[in-house]
Design a protein around this motif. Structure first.
Motif, PDB file in Angstrom:
ATOM      1  N   VAL A 448     -45.847  30.303  26.803  1.00  0.00           N
ATOM      2  CA  VAL A 448     -44.705  29.784  25.976  1.00  0.00           C
ATOM      3  C   VAL A 448     -44.309  31.247  25.096  1.00  0.00           C
ATOM      4  O   VAL A 448     -44.411  32.377  24.975  1.00  0.00           O
ATOM      5  N   LEU A 449     -42.947  30.987  24.909  1.00  0.00           N
ATOM      6  CA  LEU A 449     -42.538  32.231  23.061  1.00  0.00           C
ATOM      7  C   LEU A 449     -42.706  31.912  22.422  1.00  0.00           C
ATOM      8  O   LEU A 449     -42.038  30.850  21.750  1.00  0.00           O
ATOM      9  N   ALA A 450     -43.133  32.647  21.480  1.00  0.00           N
ATOM     10  CA  ALA A 450     -43.353  32.551  19.649  1.00  0.00           C
ATOM     11  C   ALA A 450     -42.225  33.598  19.640  1.00  0.00           C
ATOM     12  O   ALA A 450     -41.860  34.430  19.210  1.00  0.00           O
ATOM     13  N   HIS A 451     -41.173  32.709  18.700  1.00  0.00           N
ATOM     14  CA  HIS A 451     -40.066  33.675  17.955  1.00  0.00           C
ATOM     15  C   HIS A 451     -39.887  33.116  16.363  1.00  0.00           C
ATOM     16  O   HIS A 451     -40.726  32.560  15.563  1.00  0.00           O
ATOM     17  N   ASP A 452     -39.020  33.941  15.479  1.00  0.00           N
ATOM     18  CA  ASP A 452     -38.877  34.053  14.187  1.00  0.00           C
ATOM     19  C   ASP A 452     -38.063  32.622  13.662  1.00  0.00           C
ATOM     20  O   ASP A 452     -37.398  31.885  15.206  1.00  0.00           O
ATOM     21  N   LEU A 453     -37.973  32.186  12.907  1.00  0.00           N
ATOM     22  CA  LEU A 453     -37.563  30.726  12.657  1.00  0.00           C
ATOM     23  C   LEU A 453     -35.695  31.524  12.046  1.00  0.00           C
ATOM     24  O   LEU A 453     -35.314  30.556  11.966  1.00  0.00           O
ATOM     25  N   HIS A 454     -35.302  32.252  12.035  1.00  0.00           N
ATOM     26  CA  HIS A 454     -34.268  33.052  11.557  1.00  0.00           C
ATOM     27  C   HIS A 454     -33.046  32.676  13.139  1.00  0.00           C
ATOM     28  O   HIS A 454     -33.753  33.407  14.020  1.00  0.00           O
ATOM     29  N   PRO A 455     -32.530  31.701  12.554  1.00  0.00           N
ATOM     30  CA  PRO A 455     -31.831  31.641  13.904  1.00  0.00           C
ATOM     31  C   PRO A 455     -30.327  32.697  14.756  1.00  0.00           C
ATOM     32  O   PRO A 455     -30.056  32.668  15.260  1.00  0.00           O
ATOM     33  N   SER A 459     -33.717  37.752  18.710  1.00  0.00           N
ATOM     34  CA  SER A 459     -34.656  37.917  19.107  1.00  0.00           C
ATOM     35  C   SER A 459     -35.110  36.458  19.660  1.00  0.00           C
ATOM     36  O   SER A 459     -35.411  35.490  20.293  1.00  0.00           O
ATOM     37  N   THR A 460     -34.482  35.339  18.522  1.00  0.00           N
ATOM     38  CA  THR A 460     -34.927  34.301  18.145  1.00  0.00           C
ATOM     39  C   THR A 460     -33.470  33.742  19.753  1.00  0.00           C
ATOM     40  O   THR A 460     -34.118  32.338  20.240  1.00  0.00           O
ATOM     41  N   LYS A 461     -32.663  34.001  19.200  1.00  0.00           N
ATOM     42  CA  LYS A 461     -32.224  33.164  20.326  1.00  0.00           C
ATOM     43  C   LYS A 461     -31.824  33.866  21.829  1.00  0.00           C
ATOM     44  O   LYS A 461     -31.834  32.802  23.226  1.00  0.00           O
ATOM     45  N   TYR A 462     -32.921  35.033  21.865  1.00  0.00           N
ATOM     46  CA  TYR A 462     -33.532  35.267  23.543  1.00  0.00           C
ATOM     47  C   TYR A 462     -34.100  34.348  24.176  1.00  0.00           C
ATOM     48  O   TYR A 462     -34.114  33.767  25.087  1.00  0.00           O
ATOM     49  N   ALA A 463     -35.308  33.874  22.985  1.00  0.00           N
ATOM     50  CA  ALA A 463     -35.929  33.000  23.290  1.00  0.00           C
ATOM     51  C   ALA A 463     -35.740  31.350  23.466  1.00  0.00           C
ATOM     52  O   ALA A 463     -36.125  30.833  24.382  1.00  0.00           O
ATOM     53  N   GLU A 468     -34.499  27.694  27.299  1.00  0.00           N
ATOM     54  CA  GLU A 468     -33.602  26.628  27.834  1.00  0.00           C
ATOM     55  C   GLU A 468     -33.123  26.859  29.324  1.00  0.00           C
ATOM     56  O   GLU A 468     -32.745  25.893  29.760  1.00  0.00           O
ATOM     57  N   ALA A 469     -32.987  27.974  29.562  1.00  0.00           N
ATOM     58  CA  ALA A 469     -32.866  28.159  31.434  1.00  0.00           C
ATOM     59  C   ALA A 469     -33.981  28.303  32.217  1.00  0.00           C
ATOM     60  O   ALA A 469     -34.316  28.446  33.314  1.00  0.00           O
ATOM     61  N   GLU A 470     -35.154  28.499  31.318  1.00  0.00           N
ATOM     62  CA  GLU A 470     -36.916  27.954  31.958  1.00  0.00           C
ATOM     63  C   GLU A 470     -36.987  26.505  31.830  1.00  0.00           C
ATOM     64  O   GLU A 470     -38.033  27.104  31.174  1.00  0.00           O
TER      65      GLU A 470
END
Length: 747
Positions: A448-455, A459-463, A468-470
């Motif tokens: 599970v990856l937990a991330h901020d809502l800011h697009p 760090s959000t883009k990384y998640a 998408e890759a996994e």
């Protein structure tokens, strides 16, 4: 017996070996992928005594999280031994944090008769590098950056002697077999003289020195040398942000700032953090150490090189991260020379590699307890038990500023070292490397990856990109202020529901507004927004963060206050007119409820600061202005449904300005008015919901005047108050909140 926790690299096997000998037990102790395994046989009372000791009085650096014992057939062993390490299954052992040089090693360092006299890498089982040199587990020398330094016969004899303090101390070495210290110029040319003595001479003469430490390079200058500190500041492009000062000992620290018993305990602890102290008038420090700041960050020596430098120099030194502007601290030798050549006059370096960079930790003492500002070296990668258990591993990706990431494995959360602001490629590389390394040490692949809502957060883009890759990775988006308050709940071992007050700079709200002054009903599984500061335009977007006068213009516009005659208008001339036109147009102006931006507005109105050179500078200086005034009545603020009408504060500030009220008095009245308003909103929310616990989080609560005012009044109202003591209230704590929310949500 199986012992889990931080039990490798902390003298646990020697401890068990010695105890078994005292109790007359036979068997063995060894490291494996899960921690420490012991097989012991003997009389039942002796076995019970061993079990009790493992839990009740382990070695000082150990953190025992579990002891499990199983009866088995007697094997007939006649002695007790230390077995070779093994690693066959899934790794669950924990890596210890770096630890300040212990008193015994310092004494040997200064003893001319000792074979390690002035040895820059002196260490033992009780101190020295750990996390920053670990390359794998189990924690043995072969899995550290000391692997390239074979022990000499004398060191090997100590290493294998159960009665020696260096028994199984993995970084053990001496001048004959350890790393080599050198003093070189920016071209790599070795400079003449004994390295430490020559480096101290350079500092005394006003030079700037790059020093390779545990978690990276620092930049140093003599703290009392006006020209040297000013030159360091100019070369580093760090205009105002305070420098930390390395003091030789507690007595010297006391000449720089006010050191009470709690501050002394933190300064001299094995973690050796930077502790923010109220600066003493007349402290022997250059003006440029902490310009315009009534506090100074002080730390004590935590490596042998620090002790040697200060012994030779006999004066405090500035010790600041080896970087330029907002880049991450340099930790690789070639990279350090490339990045710091224009800053440092010489490099005090060595050939022991640093595997993982780690900045110094920073804290304040509030009400006798540690209040973290930055949790990094000395703490990472120690786990926190947060009262929620993850059925599957969770990675909290953190925020954009002051980034940390966090791994939740079962019941244990592992906040990372301080990564920094994810605003450049170098910091992003450090972030990615840190995630990979900690995952490998813990043998965890997140589900599970937990991330901020800011697009737009990296760090959000990384998640999103990793998911998408996994295929199969699950994503859990966590609202910024929910994560702040969840971190506060979790570190206090609570799941909620509670009332939460979140005050910070900017966080992405689900309604598209940039939140930052919020009152929630909150739990780990969700939140409901009950009240918030009234929204105001953010003219120029991110530019308004760097130019607080823009927020003054925004608040005057929002409250319909005539700016005529105010000094802030005159100081900003034609730009003020342009911003007024922008505000009047209502085009492309985002809206915010930020408490941080409110502080900026008031700081600009009273003439404290129109522009900032580091995050939060205006708020810091406004708090300092208020510190000149004791307790006072605050400006009145209306509660209007869910709106906290803090525009009333702005109107009152302007009225006092026009009445020629001194700026410190206005600052004090503003603080009191704001904390009264927040308390009133929280008390009202508690009455409506029946909740009696209030959590406080967000970077604005680094303001101790505000924190203590809110806490005291909430307590007086009969509410129980939760504050941070293990992770920062700022965005450095976000990742812990993210994993807590994700685990509670998916369980």
């Amino acid at each position: 017996m199986r012992v889990s926790g931080i039990v490798q690299g902390v003298g646990f096997r020697p401890f068990v070996h010695g105890l078994a000998g005292q109790l007359g037990l036979a068997g063995f102790v060894g490291n494996d992928e899960s921690g420490v395994v012991i097989e012991a046989e003997g009389a039942a009372p002796a076995l019970d005594a061993l079990l009790a000791a493992l839990q009740d009085r382990p070695p000082a650096l150990a953190l025992v999280t579990g002891v499990a014992a199983t009866d088995m057939p007697v094997r007939g062993d006649t002695a007790f031994a230390i077995a070779a390490s093994s690693a066959r299954g899934r790794r669950a052992t924990l890596v210890p944090a770096d630890t300040a040089t212990c008193a015994e090693c310092v004494a040997e360092l200064r003893d001319a008769a000792d074979r390690r006299y002035r040895h820059p890498f002196i260490t033992c089982t009780n101190c020295g590098p750990r996390f920053t040199i670990v390359t794998g587990v189990p924690y043995d020398r072969a899995a550290t950056t000391m692997a390239g330094f074979p022990m000499c016969a004398a060191c090997a004899a100590e290493y294998h002697d159960p009665a020696d303090r260096r028994f199984h101390a993995q970084p053990v070495c001496c001048p004959g077999c350890g790393p080599t210290l050198r003093l070189v110029d920016a071209t790599g040319r070795e400079l003449s003289g004994e390295p430490v003595t020559a480096a101290a001479r350079l500092l005394a003469g006003g030079g700037v020195l790059a020093v390779k430490g545990l978690g990276g390079y620092h930049l140093a200058a003599s703290a009392g040398h006006e020209r040297a500190v000013a030159e360091l500041r100019a070369r580093k492009h760090r205009e105002d942000k305070p420098f930390a000062v390395l003091a030789p000992d507690l007595d010297a620290a006391g000449t720089l700032g006010e050191v009470g018993p709690a501050e002394a305990a933190q300064l001299s602890s094995r973690r050796a953090p930077i502790v923010l102290l109220r600066r003493r008038p007349g402290a022997p420090l250059a003006t440029a150490v902490a310009p315009g700041n009534d506090h100074v960050g002080v730390l004590l020596p935590y490596t042998p090189v620090h002790h040697l430098l200060l012994d030779d120099l006999a004066a405090p030194i500035v010790l600041t991260s080896g970087n330029v502007s907002d880049e991450p601290i340099a930790h690789l030798d070639d990279d350090a020379v490339t990045r710091l050549a224009g800053i440092a006059d010489a490099f005090l370096t060595h050939d022991r590699p640093i595997r993982t960079r780690a900045d110094d930790s920073v804290l304040r003492v509030v009400a006798g307890r540690a209040y973290p500002i930055r949790r990094s070296r000395g703490y990472t990668p120690e786990p926190l038990r947060i009262g929620v258990v993850a059925g599957e591993p969770v990675l909290g990706c953190g925020a954009e500023l002051k980034n940390t990431f966090c791994v939740l494995r079962g019941a244990e959360a592992f906040p990372s070292h301080h990564v920094g602001d994810l605003e450049n490629a170098e910091t992003l590389r450090a972030y990615l490397d840190g995630i990979e390394h900690l995952g490998r040490l813990l043998d965890v692949t997140p589900a599970v990856l937990a991330h901020d809502l800011h697009p737009e957060y990296l760090s959000t883009k990384y998640a999103l990109a990793r998911a998408e890759a996994e295929p199969g990775l699950r994503l859990v988006g966590v609202q910024h202020h929910h994560a702040h308050l969840a971190a506060c709940l979790a570190e206090n071992g609570e799941a909620g529901p509670a009332i939460g007050i979140a005050c910070d700079g900017l966080g992405y709200g689900p309604d598209g507004v940039l939140w930052g002054g919020e009152v929630f009903a909150v739990s780990l599984t969700g939140f409901r927004r009950l009240a918030h500061l009234e929204p105001v335009p953010l003219p120029g977007g991110a530019t308004a963060i760097r130019q607080p006068w823009r927020m003054a213009a925004a608040w005057l516009h929002a409250t319909g206050t005539d700016p005529a005659g105010l000094a802030v208008v005159a100081r900003n001339g034609p730009l003020w007119t342009q911003v007024e036109r922008l505000l009047g147009s209502g085009v492309d102006v985002p809206v915010t409820t930020s408490a941080g931006r409110l502080f900026d507005a008031v700081a600009a109105l009273v003439g404290v600061r129109d522009r900032v050179n580091y995050e939060g500078q205006a708020a810091v200086e406004l708090e300092q202005a208020a510190s000149a005034v004791g307790e006072c009545d605050g400006y009145a603020v209306r509660l209007d449904g869910e709106l906290i009408r803090v525009g009333d504060l702005v109107r009152a500030v302007v009225a006092d300005l026009r009445a020629d009220t001194p700026a410190p008095v206005i600052a004090a009245r503003f603080h009191a008015g704001l904390h009264d308003a927040l308390v009133a909103a929280a008390v009202s929310a508690a009455a409506d919901t029946g909740l009696d616990v209030v959590a406080l989080s967000g970077g604005v609560f680094q303001n101790i005047r505000l924190l203590q005012g809110v806490s005291r009044r909430l307590t007086e109202a009969g509410l129980r108050v939760l504050v941070h003591s293990r992770v920062p209230c700022n965005d450095g704590g976000i990742s812990l909140g993210q994993v807590a929310v994700a685990a509670a949500t998916i369980s």
